[in-house]
Design a protein around this motif. Structure first.
Motif, short mmCIF file in Angstrom:
data_model
loop_
_atom_site.label_atom_id
_atom_site.label_comp_id
_atom_site.label_asym_id
_atom_site.label_seq_id
_atom_site.Cartn_x
_atom_site.Cartn_y
_atom_site.Cartn_z
N GLU A 30 7.86 -5.02 0.41
CA GLU A 30 8.35 -5.35 -0.92
C GLU A 30 7.19 -5.88 -1.76
N SER A 31 6.74 -5.06 -2.69
CA SER A 31 5.59 -5.46 -3.51
C SER A 31 5.97 -6.53 -4.53
N THR A 32 7.26 -6.70 -4.80
CA THR A 32 7.67 -7.69 -5.80
C THR A 32 7.39 -9.11 -5.34
N LYS A 33 7.28 -9.33 -4.03
CA LYS A 33 7.03 -10.67 -3.50
C LYS A 33 5.54 -10.95 -3.32
N ARG A 39 -0.57 -7.07 -5.03
CA ARG A 39 0.21 -5.93 -5.53
C ARG A 39 -0.72 -4.83 -6.03
#
Length: 67
Positions: A30-33, A39
């Motif tokens: 999960e790149s959002t974290k 990222r």
């Protein structure tokens, strides 16, 4: 010469499959974290692997055409 090309095709196919597995593993993250820097590195890594996967596919196709 034919055997060398077949060996090269087999090797490139194996490496291409390994790249595909790495891409699948990256897609599970999960790149959002991630931090902004992480990222960006993540995206660059994915783009680089996708390009390498495509280029190896073209190379394999060209080798197969030689046979």
């Amino acid at each position: 010469m034919k055997e060398k090309i077949q060996h090269l095709i087999a090797f490139q196919t194996e490496v291409r499959e390994e790249i595909w597995h790495m891409l699948n593993e990256l897609n599970k993250l999960e790149s959002t974290k991630m931090s902004k820097e992480d990222r960006e590195a993540f995206i660059c890594s994915k783009i680089s692997l996708e390009k390498e996967h495509d280029i190896r596919g073209c190379f394999i196709h060209e080798l197969e055409t030689l046979l």
